[in-house]
Design a protein around this motif. Structure first.
Motif, PDB file in Angstrom:
ATOM      1  N   CYS A  55       6.808  -2.995  -3.071  1.00  0.00           N
ATOM      2  CA  CYS A  55       6.790  -1.536  -3.214  1.00  0.00           C
ATOM      3  C   CYS A  55       6.447  -1.129  -4.654  1.00  0.00           C
ATOM      4  O   CYS A  55       6.508  -1.938  -5.577  1.00  0.00           O
ATOM      5  CB  CYS A  55       8.130  -0.948  -2.804  1.00  0.00           C
ATOM      6  SG  CYS A  55       8.508  -1.174  -1.045  1.00  0.00           S
ATOM      7  N   LYS A  79      10.493   2.186  -2.710  1.00  0.00           N
ATOM      8  CA  LYS A  79       9.570   3.131  -2.091  1.00  0.00           C
ATOM      9  C   LYS A  79       8.133   2.666  -2.244  1.00  0.00           C
ATOM     10  O   LYS A  79       7.722   2.171  -3.287  1.00  0.00           O
ATOM     11  CB  LYS A  79       9.727   4.517  -2.724  1.00  0.00           C
ATOM     12  CG  LYS A  79      11.078   5.177  -2.468  1.00  0.00           C
ATOM     13  CD  LYS A  79      11.145   6.551  -3.089  1.00  0.00           C
ATOM     14  CE  LYS A  79      12.483   7.224  -2.813  1.00  0.00           C
ATOM     15  NZ  LYS A  79      12.563   8.576  -3.435  1.00  0.00           N
ATOM     16  N   THR A 112      10.416   4.162   2.742  1.00  0.00           N
ATOM     17  CA  THR A 112      11.556   3.679   1.969  1.00  0.00           C
ATOM     18  C   THR A 112      12.187   2.486   2.684  1.00  0.00           C
ATOM     19  O   THR A 112      12.389   2.526   3.900  1.00  0.00           O
ATOM     20  CB  THR A 112      12.605   4.785   1.794  1.00  0.00           C
ATOM     21  OG1 THR A 112      12.017   5.881   1.087  1.00  0.00           O
ATOM     22  CG2 THR A 112      13.814   4.276   1.017  1.00  0.00           C
TER      23      THR A 112
END
Length: 819
Positions: A660, A705, A710
């Motif tokens: 992420c 994220k 998420t």
């Protein structure tokens, strides 16, 4: 009335025809999985497997046990810490119901692989023999069955069934590959599927469907050859060929009457405009169906263009692709080589989940199931023959190597995933013969290279670690173990570039190091301070030993998951900055058994895998995922690390692995900040936090994220500030009970009762009673002898509803018991 009778008869006729057609389809190939018996020793002869047992006589010797296939002699003893694994003969027997639906058809027995020398009998008549544990082979049982049916015992003793007896033998033999010096078990048994096949009088033996496409993907070409099984030498026949695209649409058809058919006859060549390409992201496949007479055979093919650029990277379909690879052995907890189709599917899907797009199948031809999965999942393949270590044998040895290379290429020719045929591994490793002649090895390697290109000009050849043969093959992989057998992992890029410059086409397979699952360290890189830099990173004679020689992490390190996490993390970040690199393959995906490592933390197990021998993921799995995958993921390091240690208030690094863009860490529900991911910010690509800790319990949570998505992960750890002295006593306690299985944990403490969190003592578990230790699995919680991980060790016990006493022992510490 007559009309009703006629309709009834017609209906019955069509129902019978439909039943026959379904029966024909269902029974043309049948896996022989059940109703086998096995004995793990030699017999005086095949007669001992078929002679009748008369009433009133003593029970038959030896004692046969009921088994199902696939089955391996060494399912348990390969990792039994107290014995050397069995190498010798074993016998199997079953009784077949043979109902060939084809008039004048043939009854065949097809082996997907059996180790290592195999003899097949119908009753007491030997039908065939085969040498080689990994290639497929088929034998014709038709005449032997017909002859047996003439004997009185067919109807009396065997009640109309056909006795099939098979002798497998994995005894040591210097004139057979692979060498017993290899770092893996040379297993015995019917460890892949065995199939009973009914074939028409004339049938298709093999189809060679060669699909090519230009780098831009504009025009595809298909060339189709076939080989017949035609023992009666029939002449005229009709050939029908259809090509079906990935959506199921028929796009080309061919029909021809053939009066003579010999060898591998070219049947048809055709073109496919703008074919749908096979790639690692979208592995689209076409179906080629060949019908000859009553026989039909379908093969899956793919259009892809690949190139190992001279002095450059790897290209797939005209674009650079960094090969992100691993390795596989046929080996698993509780079954050894006898992995079922379900187990193999689980393993290959786990590799894809980790982000793999390339695999080297070490060090032998593997199951057709593996290759089918590589095709469907989009995993490129280097497959090799088991010429592995020991030197070079004589004519019998060399004939086997050539035969296995031929079989491997012919049997796996149509798989679009395959890009490399491997000719050998570590052929610079002497030991099996008095003579070790580099020039003779070079000459034989040249023969294999020529044979490979004759059989399949479209694919590359390769070897690993035999510098004096590096110029013979198309692609070469030297030995680079930066930070394990030699050197420091921070030298990896420089060493790789040096090796790259020595070869026209460079591919780095085998890197990494061992990690004892569940063992972690607060100072994992300590051993690097002893390592002399600049001395190379190759593995040399004696480097795998845990004793003697120069300082090296493999000998002087702690074998923790923490160290291997850093080593892998560094390698992966560097690989992103090497534009000339074709790719690498981590060694291996899964821990596997080996006869030459009895003193490892889990005895007889090579522990370099990113998962354990039973698919339990180590921390390393998620590090690869964070670099190699795109589906959002996040993982806090330390899921199997219940207790950390240090001084009161000392800052400890919390590491997170994620693909992420950013992550936020919460410690006991309080945010300690957001970090941005940067692959070049070592360690953990910048997703790390220094957190002061005091004695007590910590809940750690990370929220990451990626765009609007998420993901989160959470662990609980205890932080211990009490210092400990040398181990003095142990405890053994139950930590879980489920479905009649107890999980017990042994812990070691000093004289003051402080747990010794760096203790690596070897412990031994024993049981007295009617229960059973779940041992000999070759895992961190499935071995009767195992080194502790951070002052603890676990074992599972089947209670069988009875009273049991389990003991744990360790040298110099009083034995403790659990009832």
């Amino acid at each position: 009335m007559q009309k009703k009778k006629w309709l009834k008869r017609v209906t019955k006729f069509f129902l019978l025809m439909l039943l026959f057609a379904n029966k024909l389809q269902a029974q043309t190939s049948q896996r022989l999985n059940n109703d086998w018996e096995f004995v793990k020793q030699d017999l005086g002869g095949v007669w001992e497997a078929v002679r009748p047992v008369k009433v009133g006589q003593p029970e038959e010797l030896p004692f046969w046990q009921k088994v199902s296939l696939p089955h391996c002699f060494n399912a348990i003893d390969a990792v039994d810490p107290d014995v050397n694994y069995y190498q010798g003969p074993g016998w199997y027997r079953t009784n077949l119901t043979v109902e060939n639906p084809y008039g004048k058809g043939r009854t065949l027995l097809h082996f997907e692989g059996a180790g290592q020398k195999t003899a097949v009998y119908i009753y007491n008549t030997k039908v065939a023999e085969h040498v080689g544990g990994y290639d497929e082979w088929t034998i014709d049982l038709t005449k032997a069955i017909a002859d047996f049916k003439l004997l009185p015992v067919f109807k009396t003793q065997f009640k109309g069934k056909i006795p099939l007896i098979i002798r497998c033998d994995n005894s040591r033999d210097l004139e057979m590959i692979p060498s017993s010096l290899s770092d893996f078990n040379v297993y015995g048994g019917l460890y892949r599927y065995v199939n009973l096949i009914y074939a028409p009088q004339l049938s298709v033996d093999k189809v060679f469907a060669h699909a090519t496409v230009d780098a831009k993907g504009n025009v595809g070409k298909v060339s189709i050859k076939a080989r017949l099984f035609n023992p009666d030498q029939l002449k005229a026949t009709q050939v029908n060929i259809a090509i079906v695209d990935p959506s199921g649409k028929s796009i080309a058809n061919f029909r021809k009457d053939i009066s003579a058919f010999s060898g591998d006859s070219l049947l048809w060549e055709t073109t496919v405009k703008s074919p749908k390409l096979w790639s690692t992201d979208v592995p689209q496949r076409y179906t080629v169906k060949v019908d000859i007479g009553e026989s039909s055979l379908s093969e899956r093919i793919g259009f892809r263009n690949f190139e190992f650029v001279k002095k450059g990277p790897f290209m797939l379909n005209g674009k650079r692709l960094l090969l992100r690879g691993t390795h596989r052995h046929e080996d698993h907890a509780g079954v050894a080589a006898a992995m079922t189709e379900e187990m193999i599917t689980t393993e290959m899907k786990m590799m894809k989940e980790m982000g793999v797009n390339f695999i080297r199948l070490g060090h032998y031809q593997q199951s057709r199931i593996v290759l089918d999965l590589c095709d469907s999942l989009g995993i490129l393949v280097w497959e090799e023959i088991p010429w592995c270590r020991g030197g070079l044998g004589g004519p019998i040895y060399q004939a086997q190597a050539k035969r296995m290379l031929t079989n491997m290429i012919e049997q796996h020719y149509n798989h679009p995933a395959i890009i490399i045929w491997g000719l050998g591994n570590e052929n610079d490793w002497p030991g099996d013969f008095p003579e070790f002649d580099q020039q003779k090895i070079r000459a034989f390697m040249t023969e294999l290279n020529t044979l490979s290109h004759q059989l399949d000009p479209s694919r590359s050849t390769a070897i690993r670690r035999c510098d004096f043969c590096r110029d013979i093959v198309d692609v070469y992989s030297p030995s680079i173990w930066a930070g394990w057998y030699r050197g420091d992992y921070t030298e990896y890029k420089d060493v790789s570039l040096t090796e790259f410059n020595k070869s026209d086409r460079f591919l780095h397979v085998e890197w990494g190091g061992d990690s004892h699952a569940r063992r972690h360290s607060e100072n994992p890189d300590n051993a690097l301070s002893k390592i002399k830099k600049g001395g190379g990173a190759d593995e040399r004679a004696g480097d795998a030993s845990l004793y003697g020689g120069a300082a090296r992490v493999s000998k002087d390190g702690d074998w923790s998951e923490s160290y291997i996490a850093n080593l892998i993390d560094w390698h992966l970040k560097e690989q992103e900055t090497m534009p000339w690199l074709s790719g690498t393959a981590y060694w291996p995906f899964k821990d596997f058994s080996t006869p030459i490592r009895p003193e490892n933390p889990v005895p007889y197990v090579n522990q370099k895998g990113v998962v354990e021998r039973d698919f339990t993921k180590k921390e390393a799995f998620y590090i690869f995922q964070s670099y190699w995958t795109t589906v959002p993921m996040v993982h806090l390091y330390g899921h199997s690390w219940p207790t950390r240690w240090g001084s009161e208030g000392e800052e400890k690094m919390i590491k997170v692995y994620s693909n992420c863009d950013e992550a936020e860490l919460f410690v006991n529900d309080k945010s300690v900040g957001i970090r941005k991911r940067n692959s070049q910010d070592f360690p953990a690509a910048g997703l790390r936090w220094q957190v002061p800790m005091t004695n007590g319990k910590y809940t750690l949570k990370v929220v990451a994220k990626k765009g609007k998505i998420t993901v989160a992960d959470e662990i609980t750890q205890f932080y211990q500030t009490a210092k400990w002295d040398k181990p003095a006593k142990m405890t053994l306690e139950k930590v879980e009970e489920k479905d009649g299985v107890l999980t017990l944990e042994a812990k070691v403490f000093d004289a003051n009762g402080v747990q010794c969190l760096d203790a690596a003592n070897q412990v031994s578990f024993t049981l007295v009673g009617d229960g059973e230790l779940i041992r000999d699995r070759g895992t961190s919680i499935g071995s009767a002898k195992v080194q502790m991980y951070n002052g603890r060790a676990m074992i599972k016990v089947k209670t069988n509803g009875a009273k049991n006493v389990i003991a744990v022992q360790s040298k110099g510490i009083p034995t403790v018991f659990f009832e």
